[in-house]
Design an enzyme around this catalytic site. Structure first.
Site, PDB file in Angstrom:
ATOM      1  N   TYR A 179     -45.701-120.870  86.968  1.00  0.00           N
ATOM      2  CA  TYR A 179     -45.622-119.800  85.969  1.00  0.00           C
ATOM      3  C   TYR A 179     -46.810-119.854  85.013  1.00  0.00           C
ATOM      4  O   TYR A 179     -47.098-118.896  84.298  1.00  0.00           O
ATOM      5  CB  TYR A 179     -44.301-119.862  85.202  1.00  0.00           C
ATOM      6  CG  TYR A 179     -44.289-120.799  84.003  1.00  0.00           C
ATOM      7  CD1 TYR A 179     -44.408-120.298  82.707  1.00  0.00           C
ATOM      8  CD2 TYR A 179     -44.149-122.179  84.162  1.00  0.00           C
ATOM      9  CE1 TYR A 179     -44.384-121.139  81.609  1.00  0.00           C
ATOM     10  CE2 TYR A 179     -44.116-123.012  83.068  1.00  0.00           C
ATOM     11  CZ  TYR A 179     -44.237-122.506  81.799  1.00  0.00           C
ATOM     12  OH  TYR A 179     -44.225-123.339  80.705  1.00  0.00           O
ATOM     13  N   ARG A 180     -47.508-120.982  84.966  1.00  0.00           N
ATOM     14  CA  ARG A 180     -48.763-121.120  84.228  1.00  0.00           C
ATOM     15  C   ARG A 180     -49.489-122.316  84.826  1.00  0.00           C
ATOM     16  O   ARG A 180     -48.887-123.138  85.521  1.00  0.00           O
ATOM     17  CB  ARG A 180     -48.534-121.296  82.726  1.00  0.00           C
ATOM     18  CG  ARG A 180     -47.828-122.584  82.343  1.00  0.00           C
ATOM     19  CD  ARG A 180     -47.337-122.599  80.914  1.00  0.00           C
ATOM     20  NE  ARG A 180     -48.395-122.724  79.928  1.00  0.00           N
ATOM     21  CZ  ARG A 180     -48.211-123.211  78.686  1.00  0.00           C
ATOM     22  NH1 ARG A 180     -46.991-123.620  78.315  1.00  0.00           N
ATOM     23  NH2 ARG A 180     -49.184-123.287  77.833  1.00  0.00           N
TER      24      ARG A 180
ATOM     25  N   TYR B  56     -53.126-128.467  80.341  1.00  0.00           N
ATOM     26  CA  TYR B  56     -53.611-127.239  80.984  1.00  0.00           C
ATOM     27  C   TYR B  56     -55.099-126.978  80.766  1.00  0.00           C
ATOM     28  O   TYR B  56     -55.629-126.007  81.293  1.00  0.00           O
ATOM     29  CB  TYR B  56     -52.809-126.033  80.492  1.00  0.00           C
ATOM     30  CG  TYR B  56     -51.367-126.038  80.928  1.00  0.00           C
ATOM     31  CD1 TYR B  56     -51.025-125.982  82.283  1.00  0.00           C
ATOM     32  CD2 TYR B  56     -50.329-126.109  80.001  1.00  0.00           C
ATOM     33  CE1 TYR B  56     -49.704-125.987  82.696  1.00  0.00           C
ATOM     34  CE2 TYR B  56     -48.999-126.107  80.411  1.00  0.00           C
ATOM     35  CZ  TYR B  56     -48.695-126.043  81.759  1.00  0.00           C
ATOM     36  OH  TYR B  56     -47.385-126.045  82.164  1.00  0.00           O
TER      37      TYR B  56
END
Length: 542
Positions: A499-500, A122
């Site tokens: 969701y992320r 991420y």
């Protein structure tokens, strides 16, 4: 209570699990100076860095290319090198955080906050927008309290899962932690703020959070819930407090700097029994979901379980060219052959039972009957033996720690690139079937492999797609970036948003949630942080 401090070498060297230790490049280049924020002059930047040094000392402020280099490591696609910080500052106390925030307001210097910065798929410590100084909270690494009776703890953001686990073991406290896949180097506070998940019955991390201390953008310190009541003993025991529940505003956001967090810990059960369910065909996706959903909704299966594709599993411990020759498509027949040789199915679903001998013995036949009817083989530790994939998941499902999934970075060679795409759907077989088909179409169109898993929650599915590419190949990085963006937009068009997400796509993912949602977030941001100094661009919020 404990106060464990790492030295500077541990923070910026091997303890960071640097790219050099993996044989990987640093991602975004440190050869070219990173651009300042658009409104910043060199004099403003120099003034801010000088003021930061007065707060934390010279050795804990990094402003030249060499010292900032450890913060430039990024595994997500970043072909234009936008996600490069201009510096870093490492406070040790909440008072230092307050001073840093006040200085940032004076000079209008944006700050990108990280706990340990180990969310590999991420973005690590990379900021969403250029010109930011990393506010690195690793030195704030104290375990402030563990209450063995209530099963609670109070942590600073620099505490790692490994540190918390070691503390519980060393003090013979019969509580479990719940960890993400690369838990040893990750922060419970950071992962919870990003609404990450784990694999015990306490796997929805934010649900088991209780109370925060937050430095607001104006430098004030606020404690949420019962923490704002003088003399309260329930800060880590009662989530809600009084009035609007505000803890959620500080997750996946840029509205404050969380400096303490309370978490609930799971009591160690008398019996823990892990299982793997092996399905032979890729087409079994809907059957697995339909069989598992009622078990999750009823809580007969209490933990968030992972349904892993064979390709994802193989990528953890194998290299792509061990399955097919370089330059060849990763075809289903080759995957199936390699999976069978390693004791895997095309889908491998991991769950566990927790309780007493009597409760586990009572529930197991019900679960076995349902999952066997779906066409799966239900296997235990006795049958799986020393299978490394089973060991990996059985460790996670009891709050254990390993770094096995770092192996994903070597799937395509030494230039490891990784970006997780995580769209959410309701836990229905037909939706999983459609998502699988769409994902395979998109990634294969761009020349990548479908390496994916489903995290089956109580009523939801998180489709975790690992986009694996060679980051040392500039053209392949561009293709990975284009592939990721197509995944976001085409899934979003079907009502499946992430969701992320990573720093490479925060604004794009925010667009999937609509204009009203974004405008609401912006109003709150502008009210609390009028100078925009806290992590501009986080979750698409400027």
């Amino acid at each position: 209570m404990t106060d464990i401090n790492m030295d500077r070498r541990g923070l910026l060297g091997a303890g960071i699990l640097g790219a050099a230790s993996l044989g990987l490049g640093t991602g975004a280049s440190a050869k070219n100076p990173a651009p300042l924020a658009p409104h910043m002059s060199k004099a403003d930047f120099a003034g801010a860095m000088k003021a930061f040094r007065a707060v934390v000392g010279n050795e804990w402020v990094f402003g030249d290319e060499d010292s900032v280099a450890p913060y430039t490591k990024v595994y997500v696609p970043d072909p234009t090198h936008r996600h490069v910080p201009v510096g870093a500052v490492c406070p040790e106390t909440v008072e230092q955080v307050q001073e840093i925030v006040r200085i940032a307001n004076t000079y209008k210097q944006p700050l990108w906050t990280v706990s340990t910065g180990k969310n590999m798929g991420y973005g690590m410590t990379a900021p969403a927008t250029p010109g930011q100084v990393v506010l690195d909270l690793k030195r704030m690494n104290r375990i402030l309290e563990v209450d063995a009776d209530l099963g609670t703890c109070l942590l600073e953001p620099g505490v790692t899962y490994q540190q918390l686990k070691d503390y519980l073991v060393e003090n013979n406290i019969p509580l479990w932690i719940d960890v993400p896949t690369v838990g040893p180097i990750a922060s419970p506070v950071g992962n919870t703020l990003d609404r990450g998940v784990g694999y015990t019955p306490y796997g929805e991390h934010f649900m088991f959070q209780c109370g925060m201390e937050v430095v607001l953008a104006d430098g004030q310190v606020m404690r949420t819930g019962m923490g704002s009541v003088k003399g309260s003993t329930a800060w880590q025991a009662f989530k809600w407090g009084y009035g609007p529940y505000i803890d959620g505003l500080f997750t996946q956001s840029n509205l404050g700097v969380v400096t303490k967090m309370g978490l609930w810990l799971m009591p160690k059960p008398p019996v823990y029994k892990p299982f793997m369910v092996r399905h032979a065909e890729m087409a079994d996706v809907p059957r697995i979901i339909e069989a598992m959903r009622p078990l999750r909704v009823s809580n007969l299966v209490a933990n968030c379980n992972l349904m892993m594709s064979a390709s994802y599993q193989l990528a953890m411990f194998k290299r792509r060219n061990e399955i097919v020759p370089d330059g060849m498509p990763l075809d289903e027949a080759s995957i199936k052959k390699a999976a069978k040789a390693n004791g895997l199915g095309m889908w491998n679903t991991y769950f566990a039972l927790y309780g007493t001998e009597q409760t586990v013995a009572g529930v197991e036949p019900i679960i076995r009957a349902s999952l066997t009817a779906s066409g799966g083989e239900v296997l235990t530790a006795a049958e799986m033996g020393d299978n490394p994939w089973f060991h990996h998941h059985s460790t996670l499902m009891e709050g254990g720690l390993n770094l096995d999934e770092i192996g994903l970075l070597r799937w395509r060679g030494a230039g490891g690139g990784l970006a997780w795409f995580a769209p959410v759907a309701a836990a229905r077989g037909v939706e999983a079937e459609r998502q699988t088909a769409l994902a395979k179409e998109i990634v294969e169109k761009h020349g990548f492999d479908y390496t994916a898993a489903y995290a089956i929650g109580w009523r939801d599915l998180h489709h975790i797609i690992a986009l694996l590419f060679d980051k040392s190949d500039a053209e392949q990085e561009k293709k990975a970036d284009a592939c990721y963006r197509e995944l976001v937009t085409r899934f979003g068009a079907q009502g499946w948003a992430s969701y992320r997400t990573g720093v490479n796509s925060m604004d794009l993912v925010a667009q999937q949630y609509g204009a009203v949602n974004r405008e609401f977030n912006a109003k709150i941001k502008h009210a609390l942080d009028p100078n925009g100094i806290l992590a501009p661009g986080k979750s698409g919020i400027i």
